[in-house]
Design a protein around this motif. Sequence first.
Motif, PDB file in Angstrom:
ATOM      1  N   GLU A  36     -45.159   5.329  99.899  1.00 34.39           N
ATOM      2  CA  GLU A  36     -44.608   4.164  99.206  1.00 34.39           C
ATOM      3  C   GLU A  36     -43.823   4.536  97.950  1.00 34.39           C
ATOM      4  OE1 GLU A  36     -47.845   1.431  98.698  1.00 34.39           O
ATOM      5  OE2 GLU A  36     -48.053   1.187 100.852  1.00 34.39           O
ATOM      6  N   ALA A  37     -44.406   5.395  97.111  1.00 33.96           N
ATOM      7  CA  ALA A  37     -43.731   5.739  95.854  1.00 33.96           C
ATOM      8  C   ALA A  37     -42.356   6.381  96.095  1.00 33.96           C
ATOM      9  CB  ALA A  37     -44.616   6.627  94.995  1.00 33.96           C
ATOM     10  N   PRO A  38     -42.212   7.314  97.048  1.00 31.58           N
ATOM     11  CA  PRO A  38     -40.877   7.888  97.274  1.00 31.58           C
ATOM     12  C   PRO A  38     -39.852   6.835  97.691  1.00 31.58           C
ATOM     13  CG  PRO A  38     -42.550   9.235  98.337  1.00 31.58           C
ATOM     14  CD  PRO A  38     -43.239   8.000  97.846  1.00 31.58           C
ATOM     15  N   ARG A  39     -40.304   5.835  98.451  1.00 31.59           N
ATOM     16  CA  ARG A  39     -39.374   4.764  98.845  1.00 31.59           C
ATOM     17  C   ARG A  39     -38.945   3.955  97.626  1.00 31.59           C
ATOM     18  NH1 ARG A  39     -41.627   6.693 102.804  1.00 31.59           N
ATOM     19  NH2 ARG A  39     -40.798   6.594 104.910  1.00 31.59           N
ATOM     20  N   LEU A  40     -39.896   3.627  96.764  1.00 31.08           N
ATOM     21  CA  LEU A  40     -39.549   2.864  95.555  1.00 31.08           C
ATOM     22  C   LEU A  40     -38.656   3.688  94.627  1.00 31.08           C
ATOM     23  CD1 LEU A  40     -42.919   1.030  94.771  1.00 31.08           C
ATOM     24  CD2 LEU A  40     -40.831   0.076  95.762  1.00 31.08           C
ATOM     25  N   LEU A 118     -41.789  -3.071  85.905  1.00 32.89           N
ATOM     26  CA  LEU A 118     -42.879  -3.793  86.573  1.00 32.89           C
ATOM     27  C   LEU A 118     -43.121  -3.152  87.930  1.00 32.89           C
ATOM     28  CD1 LEU A 118     -41.511  -7.435  86.086  1.00 32.89           C
ATOM     29  CD2 LEU A 118     -43.322  -6.343  84.743  1.00 32.89           C
ATOM     30  N   PHE A 119     -44.381  -2.946  88.268  1.00 28.45           N
ATOM     31  CA  PHE A 119     -44.728  -2.374  89.573  1.00 28.45           C
ATOM     32  C   PHE A 119     -45.670  -3.302  90.324  1.00 28.45           C
ATOM     33  CE2 PHE A 119     -43.062   1.257  87.440  1.00 28.45           C
ATOM     34  CZ  PHE A 119     -42.563   2.088  88.431  1.00 28.45           C
ATOM     35  N   ASP A 120     -45.348  -3.522  91.585  1.00 29.86           N
ATOM     36  CA  ASP A 120     -46.149  -4.390  92.463  1.00 29.86           C
ATOM     37  C   ASP A 120     -46.347  -3.633  93.782  1.00 29.86           C
ATOM     38  OD1 ASP A 120     -47.006  -6.274  94.350  1.00 29.86           O
ATOM     39  OD2 ASP A 120     -45.074  -7.327  94.394  1.00 29.86           O
ATOM     40  N   PHE A 121     -47.488  -2.938  93.873  1.00 26.80           N
ATOM     41  CA  PHE A 121     -47.832  -2.269  95.136  1.00 26.80           C
ATOM     42  C   PHE A 121     -48.675  -3.249  95.960  1.00 26.80           C
ATOM     43  CE2 PHE A 121     -47.038   1.593  92.567  1.00 26.80           C
ATOM     44  CZ  PHE A 121     -46.388   2.417  93.467  1.00 26.80           C
ATOM     45  N   GLY A 122     -48.008  -4.176  96.629  1.00 33.42           N
ATOM     46  CA  GLY A 122     -48.693  -5.051  97.580  1.00 33.42           C
ATOM     47  C   GLY A 122     -49.667  -6.029  96.950  1.00 33.42           C
ATOM     48  N   VAL A 123     -49.224  -6.755  95.926  1.00 35.06           N
ATOM     49  CA  VAL A 123     -50.143  -7.641  95.209  1.00 35.06           C
ATOM     50  C   VAL A 123     -49.706  -9.112  95.225  1.00 35.06           C
ATOM     51  CG1 VAL A 123     -51.187  -8.095  92.947  1.00 35.06           C
ATOM     52  CG2 VAL A 123     -50.866  -5.738  93.723  1.00 35.06           C
ATOM     53  N   VAL A 124     -48.427  -9.384  95.044  1.00 31.67           N
ATOM     54  CA  VAL A 124     -47.992 -10.784  94.874  1.00 31.67           C
ATOM     55  C   VAL A 124     -48.381 -11.648  96.081  1.00 31.67           C
ATOM     56  CG1 VAL A 124     -45.971 -12.291  94.594  1.00 31.67           C
ATOM     57  CG2 VAL A 124     -46.170 -10.221  93.219  1.00 31.67           C
ATOM     58  N   ALA A 149     -41.162  -3.059  93.866  1.00 31.93           N
ATOM     59  CA  ALA A 149     -42.166  -3.816  94.625  1.00 31.93           C
ATOM     60  C   ALA A 149     -42.243  -3.351  96.068  1.00 31.93           C
ATOM     61  CB  ALA A 149     -41.841  -5.313  94.585  1.00 31.93           C
ATOM     62  N   MET A 150     -43.486  -3.234  96.545  1.00 34.09           N
ATOM     63  CA  MET A 150     -43.758  -3.117  97.973  1.00 34.09           C
ATOM     64  C   MET A 150     -44.522  -4.385  98.314  1.00 34.09           C
ATOM     65  SD  MET A 150     -45.960  -2.683 100.594  1.00 34.09           S
ATOM     66  CE  MET A 150     -47.516  -2.198  99.911  1.00 34.09           C
ATOM     67  N   GLU A 151     -44.002  -5.181  99.225  1.00 36.78           N
ATOM     68  CA  GLU A 151     -44.684  -6.441  99.520  1.00 36.78           C
ATOM     69  C   GLU A 151     -44.978  -6.610 101.011  1.00 36.78           C
ATOM     70  OE1 GLU A 151     -46.494  -8.766  98.624  1.00 36.78           O
ATOM     71  OE2 GLU A 151     -46.466  -8.268  96.509  1.00 36.78           O
ATOM     72  N   TRP A 202     -39.789  -2.947 100.778  1.00 37.83           N
ATOM     73  CA  TRP A 202     -39.731  -2.359  99.441  1.00 37.83           C
ATOM     74  C   TRP A 202     -38.458  -2.868  98.785  1.00 37.83           C
ATOM     75  CZ3 TRP A 202     -41.013  -0.061 103.925  1.00 37.83           C
ATOM     76  CH2 TRP A 202     -42.228   0.612 103.992  1.00 37.83           C
ATOM     77  N   LEU A 203     -38.513  -3.077  97.481  1.00 39.17           N
ATOM     78  CA  LEU A 203     -37.278  -3.467  96.804  1.00 39.17           C
ATOM     79  C   LEU A 203     -37.318  -3.071  95.334  1.00 39.17           C
ATOM     80  CD1 LEU A 203     -37.968  -6.432  95.192  1.00 39.17           C
ATOM     81  CD2 LEU A 203     -38.091  -7.097  97.577  1.00 39.17           C
ATOM     82  N   ALA A 204     -36.116  -2.901  94.795  1.00 40.57           N
ATOM     83  CA  ALA A 204     -35.972  -2.668  93.353  1.00 40.57           C
ATOM     84  C   ALA A 204     -35.004  -3.711  92.831  1.00 40.57           C
ATOM     85  CB  ALA A 204     -35.448  -1.269  93.086  1.00 40.57           C
TER      86      ALA A 204
END
Length: 210
Positions: A36-40, A118-124, A149-151, A202-204
Amino acid sequence: MKLSTDDQKETVVKLNIVERALVNNPVRAWAQRHFEAPRLMALGGPCPDAVALEIGGGQGEGAQIIRERFGAARVISLDLDLAMVQRARRRLAGLEDILCLQGDCTALPLADGSVDALFDFGVVHHVPNWRSALDELDRVARPGARLYAMEVYRSLICHPVWKRVLTHPQQDRFDQDEFIDAWRQRGWQLLKERRLGQGLGWLAMQKGRP
Ligand SMILES: C[S@@+](CC[C@H](N)C(=O)[O-])C[C@H]1O[C@@H](n2cnc3c(N)ncnc32)[C@H](O)[C@@H]1O
């Protein structure tokens, strides 16, 4: 399990035992770090010297990645669930640039414009009133701040199979287009995005400057 209710309406939804097991283990930490982090990072780039806020920080792996890989100077890792916060504090003991706080991302204990990333690893998608979370995140972000964000989206969390296994709010969920639109309505612009089918993405994004 519901922590609280408001006239039968969900206000907070805690992870069930299955999802708790899925996020509190070394495999999850590995996936967050190497998948996930490399994608973000590819979408939003690093955030050197940033004050970063991670919502729903879970066991704390994200905060460490944000500090080490993204280059943030300080990370505030906030989670609703005190047991998660305590686990993160144990795992991150001695890392002075990371502060683990118990709190709700719809009522952040932070000043306006005080956060650079802001970081959102699958939370919103866990937040019943997710638009309030976006309002709060927007409030604490300074102009020019980045969102990583990863959603997880409606088609996955409302799927009949996943509904049986995991506990997520089911009303008023969103897909990636709706998530991006909600940020745009608050003055953010999309930098880059990536999708895995309809259910994950994933999005920025970046907050506009006046
Ligand atoms: C799917 S887990 C993800 C944990 C971690 N980000 C990861 O990627 O492993 C969602 C996390 O969000 C937290 N959470 C749920 N609702 C929240 C809220 N309103 N405010 C802050 N954290 C919340 C949960 O307690 C849980 O730790």
